[in-house]
Structures are given as C-alpha cells and as structure tokens.
Design a protein around this motif. Structure first.
Motif, PDB file in Angstrom:
ATOM      1  N   ILE A 261       0.913  -1.249   0.123  1.00 18.38           N
ATOM      2  CA  ILE A 261      -0.075   0.085  -0.149  1.00 18.38           C
ATOM      3  C   ILE A 261       1.004   1.170  -0.095  1.00 18.38           C
ATOM      4  N   LEU A 262       1.955   1.407   0.874  1.00 17.32           N
ATOM      5  CA  LEU A 262       2.739   2.409   0.801  1.00 17.32           C
ATOM      6  C   LEU A 262       3.565   2.521  -0.381  1.00 17.32           C
ATOM      7  N   ASP A 263       3.933   1.361  -1.274  1.00 16.70           N
ATOM      8  CA  ASP A 263       4.607   1.688  -2.215  1.00 16.70           C
ATOM      9  C   ASP A 263       3.509   2.399  -3.388  1.00 16.70           C
ATOM     10  N   ALA A 264       2.330   1.929  -3.390  1.00 14.92           N
ATOM     11  CA  ALA A 264       1.465   2.458  -4.325  1.00 14.92           C
ATOM     12  C   ALA A 264       1.313   3.842  -4.140  1.00 14.92           C
ATOM     13  N   ILE A 265       1.291   4.209  -2.875  1.00 12.61           N
ATOM     14  CA  ILE A 265       0.972   5.861  -2.629  1.00 12.61           C
ATOM     15  C   ILE A 265       2.348   6.507  -3.026  1.00 12.61           C
ATOM     16  N   LYS A 266       3.350   5.949  -3.014  1.00 14.05           N
ATOM     17  CA  LYS A 266       4.886   6.556  -3.389  1.00 14.05           C
ATOM     18  C   LYS A 266       4.644   6.661  -4.723  1.00 14.05           C
ATOM     19  N   VAL A 267       4.384   5.789  -5.634  1.00 16.96           N
ATOM     20  CA  VAL A 267       4.203   5.646  -7.055  1.00 16.96           C
ATOM     21  C   VAL A 267       3.343   6.658  -7.539  1.00 16.96           C
ATOM     22  N   ARG A 268       2.002   6.838  -6.446  1.00 25.84           N
ATOM     23  CA  ARG A 268       1.173   7.905  -7.338  1.00 25.84           C
ATOM     24  C   ARG A 268       1.469   9.241  -6.942  1.00 25.84           C
ATOM     25  N   SER A 269       2.109   9.289  -5.815  1.00 31.76           N
ATOM     26  CA  SER A 269       2.821  10.687  -5.757  1.00 31.76           C
ATOM     27  C   SER A 269       3.817  11.351  -6.199  1.00 31.76           C
ATOM     28  N   GLU A 270       4.664  10.297  -6.898  1.00 30.30           N
ATOM     29  CA  GLU A 270       5.827  10.634  -7.577  1.00 30.30           C
ATOM     30  C   GLU A 270       5.677  10.373  -8.993  1.00 30.30           C
ATOM     31  N   SER A 271       4.808  10.128  -9.684  1.00 30.80           N
ATOM     32  CA  SER A 271       4.743   9.571 -10.908  1.00 30.80           C
ATOM     33  C   SER A 271       3.762  10.872 -11.657  1.00 30.80           C
ATOM     34  N   ARG A 272       4.366  10.862 -13.036  1.00 26.44           N
ATOM     35  CA  ARG A 272       3.316  11.973 -13.923  1.00 26.44           C
ATOM     36  C   ARG A 272       1.921  11.174 -13.986  1.00 26.44           C
ATOM     37  N   ASP A 273       0.769  11.735 -14.159  1.00 24.99           N
ATOM     38  CA  ASP A 273      -0.444  11.079 -14.335  1.00 24.99           C
ATOM     39  C   ASP A 273      -0.435  10.311 -15.394  1.00 24.99           C
ATOM     40  N   MET A 274       0.058  10.824 -16.410  1.00 28.14           N
ATOM     41  CA  MET A 274      -0.030   9.859 -17.954  1.00 28.14           C
ATOM     42  C   MET A 274       0.990   8.659 -17.771  1.00 28.14           C
ATOM     43  N   ASP A 275       1.814   8.741 -16.858  1.00 26.10           N
ATOM     44  CA  ASP A 275       2.636   7.296 -16.661  1.00 26.10           C
ATOM     45  C   ASP A 275       2.217   6.484 -15.955  1.00 26.10           C
ATOM     46  N   LEU A 276       1.009   6.765 -15.383  1.00 27.74           N
ATOM     47  CA  LEU A 276       0.066   5.634 -14.588  1.00 27.74           C
ATOM     48  C   LEU A 276      -0.355   4.576 -15.538  1.00 27.74           C
ATOM     49  N   ASN A 277      -0.516   3.271 -15.186  1.00 24.90           N
ATOM     50  CA  ASN A 277      -1.276   2.344 -15.814  1.00 24.90           C
ATOM     51  C   ASN A 277      -2.491   2.115 -15.999  1.00 24.90           C
ATOM     52  N   TYR A 278      -3.073   3.303 -16.753  1.00 26.62           N
ATOM     53  CA  TYR A 278      -4.481   3.473 -16.698  1.00 26.62           C
ATOM     54  C   TYR A 278      -5.354   2.066 -17.434  1.00 26.62           C
ATOM     55  N   ARG A 279      -6.522   2.097 -17.087  1.00 27.57           N
ATOM     56  CA  ARG A 279      -7.303   0.995 -17.899  1.00 27.57           C
ATOM     57  C   ARG A 279      -8.413   1.975 -18.806  1.00 27.57           C
ATOM     58  N   GLY A 280      -8.558   1.749 -20.232  1.00 31.51           N
ATOM     59  CA  GLY A 280      -9.733   2.332 -21.050  1.00 31.51           C
ATOM     60  C   GLY A 280     -10.379   1.571 -21.780  1.00 31.51           C
ATOM     61  N   MET A 281     -11.419   2.098 -22.344  1.00 31.64           N
ATOM     62  CA  MET A 281     -12.299   1.262 -23.095  1.00 31.64           C
ATOM     63  C   MET A 281     -11.622   1.128 -24.599  1.00 31.64           C
ATOM     64  N   LEU A 282     -11.788  -0.177 -25.117  1.00 31.79           N
ATOM     65  CA  LEU A 282     -11.205  -0.281 -26.440  1.00 31.79           C
ATOM     66  C   LEU A 282     -12.461  -0.579 -27.297  1.00 31.79           C
ATOM     67  N   ILE A 283     -12.486   0.466 -28.478  1.00 35.52           N
ATOM     68  CA  ILE A 283     -13.641  -0.102 -29.257  1.00 35.52           C
ATOM     69  C   ILE A 283     -13.116   0.025 -30.920  1.00 35.52           C
ATOM     70  N   PRO A 284     -12.556  -0.963 -31.165  1.00 31.44           N
ATOM     71  CA  PRO A 284     -11.632  -1.124 -32.452  1.00 31.44           C
ATOM     72  C   PRO A 284     -12.429  -0.528 -33.754  1.00 31.44           C
TER      73      PRO A 284
END
Length: 396
Positions: A250-273
């Motif tokens: 949990i602490l590692d996740a908080i660290k990644v969230r606070s120190e990373s650029r938002d666009m570097d996070l591994n987001y999920r997204g809808m895929l409609i080919p």
C-alpha cells in the motif's frame, strides 16, 4: 425431369447426390439396439451404438474400438466421465447424421458438447459451436463460456468474450459467474488494459473471488490490482482492512501515485476497434473550438467555413486549439483530422492527449512540417480522456 426440386441439392447432369437419404437411413440407427455392438454409459444412461460408424467418423473412437484394448471386445460397455447425457446424445446425432441443433439447449449442455467436440477431434463442429456461443453471450454466461474457450484455446470465441467483458466490465465483476472463473482465466481478464472498470471495483471483486476460492494463491491474484490508480481514501479504507495486501504494498502504491506523472500511470481504458469514438454516440464533446455541436459528424465532402466540422484556427500565438473530451477513458492509437485544403496554404500542428486535462503527452509532432488536407495519424496506443490539437503556420 427437373433437377431443381427444393428439397434436393443441385447436381450436375450425370451425377447422383442422395446424401440426404443416406443421412436419414444412417440416422435412423441412433440409439437402436438392432445391429448395435457397443454401448456407452453416461451418468447411468445407456447409448447403444455401432462401432463401424463411430470408427469411420472419429479417429478417437477408431483407436478405442479397434485398438486391441478391452473396449474393442464384442458387446463391450464403455462408461464415459466428465460429460452429460444431453451433450453425448447431441454428439451421437452429429456422428450419425452430420447435424446438431443448438438453439434450445442450455449453456452448460452446449459447453459440454463443445468439450466433446474438442476431445474427440471434430474441429468443424468445434468451430460451429463456438460461432453459435458468440451470438448468445450475456452477463450471466460470458465468464463460464470464456473459461472453456480459454481452456481449449479457441481464439475467436476468446476474443469475442473479452470484447463483451471489456464493454460490460462492472456488470461482469459483480456477476456470480465471475466467482467461478479459473485462476488463469481470471488473471487473463483483469490484466487487460481494456478491462475498463474502476480499480476499486476490480479490487473488491477479486477480494470476493479470493474468499470464494480460499485454496488459491491470493497474493498472485492481488498482484493484478493496479493500486496506484486508487485514491488514498480507497487504499486506506478499502484495501488496508482486507488484509489481502501488505502495508508495504500500500505504501509503495502511494509513493508511485505521488511521484509519477499522471500520464505514466497504468490506466485502464475502453477499447472500441475500428470505430470513431470522438462522437456524441460515445458521449464525446468538444471542450474548445468553434461549431462545437458538429463534433466531426458533418459533411466530409462539402465542408466549408460555416458547416461540416468542429474546428479551430491555427494562429501564430498557438493559443487556439481544438480539444475533445471523450465519453470515458479510452485506448486510442489512430486519429484522422482535416486541415483546411480549399486554398494552397499549409499548416503545422501537434496532437496531445491527457487523462486529467493537466498532464499532457504529445503523441504527434508535426510542428516542423508543412501539412494540408486529410491527416491519418498513428502512434503507440495510449489510454486518455482528452485529445487536443494545436499549432501555428510554418514559416515560409
């Protein structure tokens, strides 16, 4: 005499085709004691059969019935496990007639039937059954069908199931079928970038699965959760009390969230080919630009300055631009846009994408090129919510 009777297949002159009669006569032998020389027992139900027909139709039965094992003895009785009488009856009909009726059968029977087609080596039957299953997918059965498709490596059925689950991710997560997934199938699903559900919902559903499947390795399951996508409140009030993840995780996740650029996070997204998701059909809207209501739905052949597209001027100060907010976070790798081509001018521009409208990543940079007319732009796939185009005329 005409050769075009509606019930008789067309044949060339001088050729006789009475396959339908052959099928009827052989089919009449199904489950008949007369002439039978082997009996299958499935869940206490008896199925008399004829060795030569089964051997001619299936290599598996050829080896079983004529391979010198005890099943090859006259009047042998063979008990079959791991299938239902309904599915085996369907298979017998198919072997004797080449026909099978799928429409009125329960999903469980169809999956047993698919299993038999795979086990006994009927690839055409396997394909036809898979194609039918693709047409009856719903929230209540898609997990069960995907589990079997994954087990037997049926690519088309797997892909169709995944696309269905991607578009209905939250409903799939809350379904009873989700709890019955095998660990392999479960991880295949939730590790997909296109399985676009809020990470809190993913975590809670995986927690339900772990409790329902207590003997599995829960740490491997929980590793599929993308903790940095969850808010601090969710991490502390939802994840931490579950005791399924260590405090360090949990602490590692908080660290990644606070120190990373938002666009570097591994987001999920809808895929409609192969569909334009920048339309009102998918909830998109123009945030910046002129003629916002047009939203790329205009007349692409007769466009002018008054109608046809949402648009923006490209000016020297680079402050103007066209920005579209997609209906939901989506995976994109292709944009098609039009630069004014009713005169001889050329333009330079760039394309940026963002999830929060604050952190932007430039995916196309044509700021040093002379461009005009239709632009077909490809770039590495990214998850985004906002897309914007800006630029200025290149110096001549």
């Amino acid at each position: 005499m005409s050769n075009s009777h509606p019930l008789r297949p067309y044949t060339a002159i001088g050729e006789i085709d009475h396959v339908h009669i052959l099928s009827e006569h052989v089919g009449a032998l199904i489950n008949g004691e007369e002439y039978s020389d082997v009996t299958f027992i499935v869940d206490k139900m008896r199925f008399p059969a004829h060795r030569v027909i089964l051997a001619a139709r299936c290599q598996y039965f050829r080896a079983l019935l004529y391979g010198g094992m005890r099943e090859s003895r006259p009047e042998a009785e063979i008990t079959l496990q791991d299938t239902s009488p309904e599915a085996f009856a369907m298979l017998m009909k198919y072997m004797y007639t080449g026909r099978a009726s799928l429409r009125d059968e329960r999903e469980e029977v169809l999956l047993d039937f698919l299993s038999l087609a795979h086990k006994y080596g009927f690839p055409e039957l396997e394909d036809s059954t898979s194609e039918y299953l693709c047409t009856i997918l719903k929230i209540q059965n898609v997990c069960m069908i995907y589990d079997v498709a994954s087990l037997y490596s049926l690519p088309k059925l797997c892909t169709t199931c995944c696309m269905f689950m991607d578009r209905n991710a939250q409903d799939v997560l809350s379904s009873d079928g989700f709890l019955t997934l095998s660990k392999t199938a479960l991880l295949d699903i939730v590790r997909r970038d296109s399985f676009a559900a809020p990470e809190k919902d993913v975590f809670q559903s995986l927690m339900r699965w772990c409790r329902h499947n207590a003997k599995e390795n829960h740490s491997e399951i929980m590793a599929a959760v993308r903790l940095p996508l969850m808010s601090l409140t969710e991490l502390l009030n939802v994840v931490r009390p579950s005791a399924l993840l260590t405090p360090d995780s949990i602490l590692d996740a908080i660290k990644v969230r606070s120190e990373s650029r938002d666009m570097d996070l591994n987001y999920r997204g809808m895929l409609i080919p192969e569909e334009n998701i920048a339309t009102m059909k998918y909830g998109a809207q123009v945030v910046k630009g002129e003629l916002k209501s047009a939203l790329l739905d205009g007349d692409t052949q007769n466009y002018d300055l008054d109608h046809g597209f949402s648009r923006h001027p490209i000016e020297d100060d680079c402050r103007s631009g066209l920005q579209v907010k997609l209906g939901q976070p989506s995976i994109i790798n292709h944009i098609r846009l039009l630069l004014w081509d009713r005169d001889s001018r050329s333009y330079s521009y760039y394309i940026e994408v963002s999830m929060d409208e604050l952190d932007w990543i430039r995916v196309i940079d044509h700021s040093q090129f002379f461009c005009r007319s239709w632009q077909k732009l490809y770039f590495p796939a990214r998850v985004c919510r906002y897309v914007q185009q800006s630029g200025a005329p290149p110096s001549l």
